[in-house]
Design an enzyme around this catalytic site. Structure first.
Site, PDB file in Angstrom:
ATOM      1  N   PRO A   2       0.829  -1.204   0.000  1.00  0.00           N
ATOM      2  CA  PRO A   2       0.000   0.000   0.000  1.00  0.00           C
ATOM      3  C   PRO A   2       0.867   1.260   0.000  1.00  0.00           C
ATOM      4  O   PRO A   2       1.832   1.356   0.753  1.00  0.00           O
ATOM      5  CB  PRO A   2      -0.797  -0.121   1.300  1.00  0.00           C
ATOM      6  CG  PRO A   2      -0.844  -1.579   1.575  1.00  0.00           C
ATOM      7  CD  PRO A   2       0.464  -2.117   1.090  1.00  0.00           C
ATOM      8  N   GLU A   3       0.509   2.204  -0.853  1.00  0.00           N
ATOM      9  CA  GLU A   3       1.238   3.463  -0.887  1.00  0.00           C
ATOM     10  C   GLU A   3       0.500   4.490  -0.031  1.00  0.00           C
ATOM     11  O   GLU A   3      -0.545   4.203   0.562  1.00  0.00           O
ATOM     12  CB  GLU A   3       1.425   3.899  -2.338  1.00  0.00           C
ATOM     13  CG  GLU A   3       2.172   2.834  -3.135  1.00  0.00           C
ATOM     14  CD  GLU A   3       2.792   3.325  -4.427  1.00  0.00           C
ATOM     15  OE1 GLU A   3       3.059   2.477  -5.278  1.00  0.00           O
ATOM     16  OE2 GLU A   3       3.043   4.526  -4.602  1.00  0.00           O
ATOM     17  N   ARG A 195      12.006   9.744  12.118  1.00  0.00           N
ATOM     18  CA  ARG A 195      12.854   9.026  11.142  1.00  0.00           C
ATOM     19  C   ARG A 195      12.261   9.044   9.743  1.00  0.00           C
ATOM     20  O   ARG A 195      12.910   8.609   8.789  1.00  0.00           O
ATOM     21  CB  ARG A 195      13.065   7.577  11.604  1.00  0.00           C
ATOM     22  CG  ARG A 195      13.873   7.448  12.887  1.00  0.00           C
ATOM     23  CD  ARG A 195      14.320   6.017  13.113  1.00  0.00           C
ATOM     24  NE  ARG A 195      13.218   5.105  13.380  1.00  0.00           N
ATOM     25  CZ  ARG A 195      12.754   4.810  14.590  1.00  0.00           C
ATOM     26  NH1 ARG A 195      13.289   5.371  15.658  1.00  0.00           N
ATOM     27  NH2 ARG A 195      11.754   3.957  14.754  1.00  0.00           N
ATOM     28  N   ASN A 238       6.140   1.980  -5.422  1.00  0.00           N
ATOM     29  CA  ASN A 238       6.617   1.636  -6.749  1.00  0.00           C
ATOM     30  C   ASN A 238       5.834   2.312  -7.873  1.00  0.00           C
ATOM     31  O   ASN A 238       6.406   2.746  -8.878  1.00  0.00           O
ATOM     32  CB  ASN A 238       6.575   0.116  -6.928  1.00  0.00           C
ATOM     33  CG  ASN A 238       7.606  -0.374  -7.899  1.00  0.00           C
ATOM     34  OD1 ASN A 238       8.679   0.202  -7.999  1.00  0.00           O
ATOM     35  ND2 ASN A 238       7.285  -1.432  -8.639  1.00  0.00           N
ATOM     36  N   ARG A 331      12.433  -3.480  -6.369  1.00  0.00           N
ATOM     37  CA  ARG A 331      11.140  -3.427  -7.040  1.00  0.00           C
ATOM     38  C   ARG A 331      11.351  -3.120  -8.516  1.00  0.00           C
ATOM     39  O   ARG A 331      12.369  -2.543  -8.907  1.00  0.00           O
ATOM     40  CB  ARG A 331      10.252  -2.335  -6.421  1.00  0.00           C
ATOM     41  CG  ARG A 331      10.075  -2.439  -4.912  1.00  0.00           C
ATOM     42  CD  ARG A 331       9.254  -3.651  -4.501  1.00  0.00           C
ATOM     43  NE  ARG A 331       7.912  -3.572  -5.050  1.00  0.00           N
ATOM     44  CZ  ARG A 331       6.914  -2.850  -4.513  1.00  0.00           C
ATOM     45  NH1 ARG A 331       7.133  -2.120  -3.429  1.00  0.00           N
ATOM     46  NH2 ARG A 331       5.707  -2.871  -5.052  1.00  0.00           N
TER      47      ARG A 331
END
Length: 341
Positions: A2-3, A195, A238, A331
């Protein structure tokens, strides 16, 4: 995986249906029994996403951090209602499923102005095809957001290896297969967020843009790898990587420090725009300047809404050169050797 748009949409579902309610937490699978016990019986007070990570806050200053990773997904059941924010932008959604593959045309540039009803994706990517009046429904949210069969009883029995179940009096959310799932304190949450690179939906101001530009312009690392580095920028995966680089006419192998500053700033602004559209549509819509029929087809079929992603060997939509594919950051990276030379 999931993006960023998917995780923001999931967080919004929690804000709509869980925040302000007392939650029963359990681990049907058993692997998260201790963590669930820490949260059980407490009121959820906040739900937020930063890039690909989601944080659910409870009233005793404990947070549930979830990173879905490659295989994680949330299933929602119960009174799943329409998202008023999305309805206001797009009108009534999910009423049709238009078929067909019209001819694609155009060049990278401005996407169409939001405001048209969203077509249901044939593969079920758009979770909002289930919205309408409150109803009993099952709704999966991850990269592939699919509506499952209606539930006859509430709460439904857990299906499969459910790591965490969060239950209110009218809604349940089941988590399966996450990469990360842990209970943290406020300081630990801040350490995790510190981070991460900037997320345009969390902090859309110039400070985030400047931070992104500064980091990229110092790195000898290829820009195609930097965009996938979550410490550089949050949420890009990706699909968005390939599409952003094509839209910028940028060779993915160009070292970050060699990319002109104005191009890096344009990348950030384009990411901000695409991320907002992804949250709005529930789909990674990256095509531009489409007519009404073309846009409907693009929203209905994944293969019709991207410039280069998953098009290895097919002709570039702009110049006709076969789209190249290679491995980058583990990827597949898709790009046009001519338009991104």
């Amino acid at each position: 995986m999931p993006e960023g748009h998917s995780v923001h949409r999931i967080a919004r579902q929690f804000r709509l249906h869980f925040v302000g309610k007392r939650v029963s937490a359990s681990s049907p699978q058993g692997r998260f029994a201790a963590g669930a016990a820490e949260l059980d019986g407490h009121v959820m007070t906040d739900a937020r996403a930063v890039g690909k990570q989601m944080f659910l806050e409870f009233d005793h200053e404990r947070w549930l951090r979830v990173h879905l990773g490659m295989y994680g997904a949330w299933d929602f059941a119960g009174d799943i209602t329409a998202d008023a924010t999305v309805l206001a932008a797009n009108g009534r959604m999910g009423q049709t499923n238009q078929k067909g593959t019209p001819e694609q045309s155009g060049t990278p540039g401005e996407l169409g102005t939001p405001g048209q009803p969203v077509t249901v994706d044939a593969a079920g990517e758009d979770s909002l095809h289930s919205i309408g009046a409150p109803r009993v429904a099952r709704l999966r949210m991850a990269e592939q957001e699919k509506l499952g069969p209606g539930a006859d009883t509430f709460p439904p029995e857990p299906i499969g290896a459910v790591r965490v179940r969060l239950l209110t009096h009218d809604t349940v959310a089941d988590l399966r297969g996450p990469t990360a799932c842990e209970v943290l304190g406020a300081e630990e949450v801040q350490a995790v967020i510190a981070r991460l690179g900037p997320d345009p939906l969390v902090d859309p101001g110039k400070r985030s843009e400047d931070r992104f530009v500064e980091v990229v312009r110092k790195k000898p690392t290829p820009i195609g790898l930097l965009l996938m580095d979550q410490s550089v920028v949050s949420g890009i995966g990706n699909v968005y990587r390939a599409e952003l680089l094509f839209r910028a006419h940028l060779n993915p192998h160009t070292p970050g420090r060699d990319v002109p500053e104005e191009t890096v700033r344009a990348l950030w602004r384009d990411w901000s725009k695409l991320l907002k559209l992804g949250v709005q549509h529930g789909q990674m819509m990256t095509m531009d300047r489409l007519g009404a029929k073309q846009k409907a087809a693009a929203l209905a079929h994944r293969e019709d809404r991207h410039w280069v992603y998953h098009r290895a060997g097919l002709p570039c939509r702009v110049c006709g050169t076969p789209i190249a594919v290679e491995m980058a950051a583990g990827r597949k990276l898709y790009w046009c050797p001519k338009d991104q030379a």
